[in-house]
Design an enzyme around this catalytic site. Structure first.
Site, short mmCIF file in Angstrom:
data_model
loop_
_atom_site.label_atom_id
_atom_site.label_comp_id
_atom_site.label_asym_id
_atom_site.label_seq_id
_atom_site.Cartn_x
_atom_site.Cartn_y
_atom_site.Cartn_z
N TYR A 147 2.81 3.47 10.70
CA TYR A 147 3.44 4.67 10.15
C TYR A 147 3.15 5.93 10.97
O TYR A 147 3.79 6.95 10.79
CB TYR A 147 3.01 4.90 8.70
N LYS A 149 -3.26 -9.95 10.47
CA LYS A 149 -2.31 -10.95 11.01
C LYS A 149 -2.82 -11.32 12.40
O LYS A 149 -2.13 -11.17 13.42
CB LYS A 149 -0.90 -10.33 11.02
N ASP A 207 0.16 -12.94 5.01
CA ASP A 207 1.16 -13.74 4.27
C ASP A 207 0.47 -14.59 3.21
O ASP A 207 0.95 -14.72 2.08
CB ASP A 207 2.02 -14.58 5.23
N ASP A 244 0.15 -0.89 2.05
CA ASP A 244 1.26 -0.28 1.32
C ASP A 244 1.96 -1.35 0.47
O ASP A 244 2.21 -1.17 -0.73
CB ASP A 244 2.23 0.31 2.37
N ASP A 270 1.25 -2.37 -3.93
CA ASP A 270 2.32 -2.39 -4.94
C ASP A 270 2.40 -3.75 -5.62
O ASP A 270 2.64 -3.85 -6.82
CB ASP A 270 3.68 -2.05 -4.31
#
Ligand code: NAD
Length: 360
Positions: free
Chosen positions: A146, A195, A227, A251, A255
């Site tokens: 970001y 990852k 994942d 992020d 959620d």
């Protein structure tokens, strides 16, 4: 002890829910012999109305002068509010990004806890909900994809878009330390999510986190691919204590972790800087649809205040007292409309604050 708390009540339900959190803090101070002094700070739409900008230099200075900041929420209804006719850098949300940057808030903490009384709202299968869970996502907040270099341009006759995922050792190290420090106050387990089978940034992430872990021998560390973590969160969230991860993974996972509780209005959050400073706020927004009606659920803000006591002021038993009072209110069947079920007593924002204060 004396503590100075900057209060950003904000917009919409913000002033209503912050009022109740202050009430609970004041009661906790009386009980445990502390004095919490509140300084009101304008930010968001209310600052636009008064000063023409969502965040003034004076507001930043007042926040920096505090020991910690308690926030409600900012923003309005984008379809109807005049604030959203302004250019993006003058809208309420720009205030939030501005204050995060000005205060150097690099670690975001979002607990996700399933209260036994609210387990019927949990969308996971019955056995999983029955087991319950109490985890915390620690997300790096100021680096990664970001904040990396980005561009969109034409190359060889077609458009190409590039975002850069960059992390330095020091950025990883400082958030990793926060995760281990928080884990020491909890069940002493960190799951670092990356990852590393594909990304260089993740391989550096894993290496640095493993180095930091050596300084916290009491804390168990394991690494998990993102994942797999997304699957494990819905399969068996009870396996997690602190989940440490980079900005974008955090992020998304935070959620997901919020959603599996089924009651996002109950979830607090914290954003921490170097040292003990932090900004504490509910995970939800300013809920313009219910603002001014006296029906908003103040629990997420009250639990954010408890996080402030624990992480910025090291007031463990005081934080426990607030969290226990919230649990007691739920087990006594007292609910605001958003979490109300058959057989419970429905109360408004103010009464919920009173009931929790009474139980501290
Ligand atoms: P929202 O979280 O404000 O509302 C979503 C739904 O949840 C609404 O139906 C609302 O009534 C309900 N809700 C939220 N908090 C509640 C509470 N405490 N008690 C009972 N019900 C509650 O999300 P949104 O509608 O997408 O956003 C509204 C505004 O909030 C926007 O301007 C957005 O930018 C802003 N926002 C601010 C923050 C922040 O200040 N950190 C975070 C998210 C959204």
């Amino acid at each position: 002890m004396d503590f100075n708390i900057g209060c950003i009540a904000g917009d919409g339900i913000g002033p209503e829910i912050v009022r109740e959190a202050k009430k609970v803090l004041t009661r906790t101070g009386e009980k445990f012999g502390h004095s919490f002094n509140f300084t009101e700070i304008l930010m968001g739409g209310c600052s636009i109305d008064k000063f023409g900008v969502p965040l003034t230099d004076e507001a930043i200075e007042a926040a920096k002068a505090s020991d910690a900041v308690l926030m409600g929420s900012i923003g309005g209804d984008a379809a109807t509010s005049p604030w959203y006719k302004l250019p993006p850098e003058k809208r309420p949300e720009a205030g939030l990004l501005g204050i995060r940057k000005a205060l150097g808030l690099f670690a975001n903490l979002r607990p996700s806890c399933l209260y036994p009384e609210l387990k019927d709202a949990c969308p996971l299968n019955k056995e999983t909900a029955e087991k319950g869970f109490d985890l915390l996502i620690m997300r790096e907040l100021t680096g990664g994809l970001y904040f990396g270099e980005r561009y969109t341009r034409e190359e060889n006759g077609e458009m190409v878009a590039v975002d850069t995922l960059r992390y330095s050792e020091s950025e990883i190290r400082r958030v990793a330390h926060k995760a281990f420090i928080v884990a020491m106050k909890r069940r002493k387990k960190v799951t670092s999510v990356d990852k590393a089978n594909v990304l260089d940034s993740s391989r550096l992430w894993r290496k640095v986190v493993e180095e930091v872990a050596k300084e916290y021998p009491e804390v168990e560390l394991n690494s998990m691919l993102v994942d797999n973590c997304a699957m494990q969160l819905v399969k068996d969230p009870s396996q997690f204590d602190v989940v440490l991860t980079e900005n974008m993974f955090g992020d998304i996972l935070s959620d997901e972790a919020a959603q599996i509780t089924g009651s996002i209005g109950m979830l607090p959050s914290a954003s921490l800087a170097e040292g003990t400073f932090g900004l504490y706020e509910p995970s939800g927004g300013s809920a313009p649809d219910i603002a001014g009606k006296g029906i908003a659920n103040p629990i997420a803000t009250i639990l954010s205040a408890a996080m402030m006591l624990r992480f910025s002021f090291s007031l463990e038993k005081e934080a426990d007292a607030i969290e226990e009072a919230v649990k007691k209110v739920l087990s006594d069947g007292i609910r605001t409309g958003d979490i109300c079920a058959a057989g419970c007593r429905k109360v408004g924002t103010e009464e919920m604050g009173d009931e929790i204060s009474r139980r501290v």
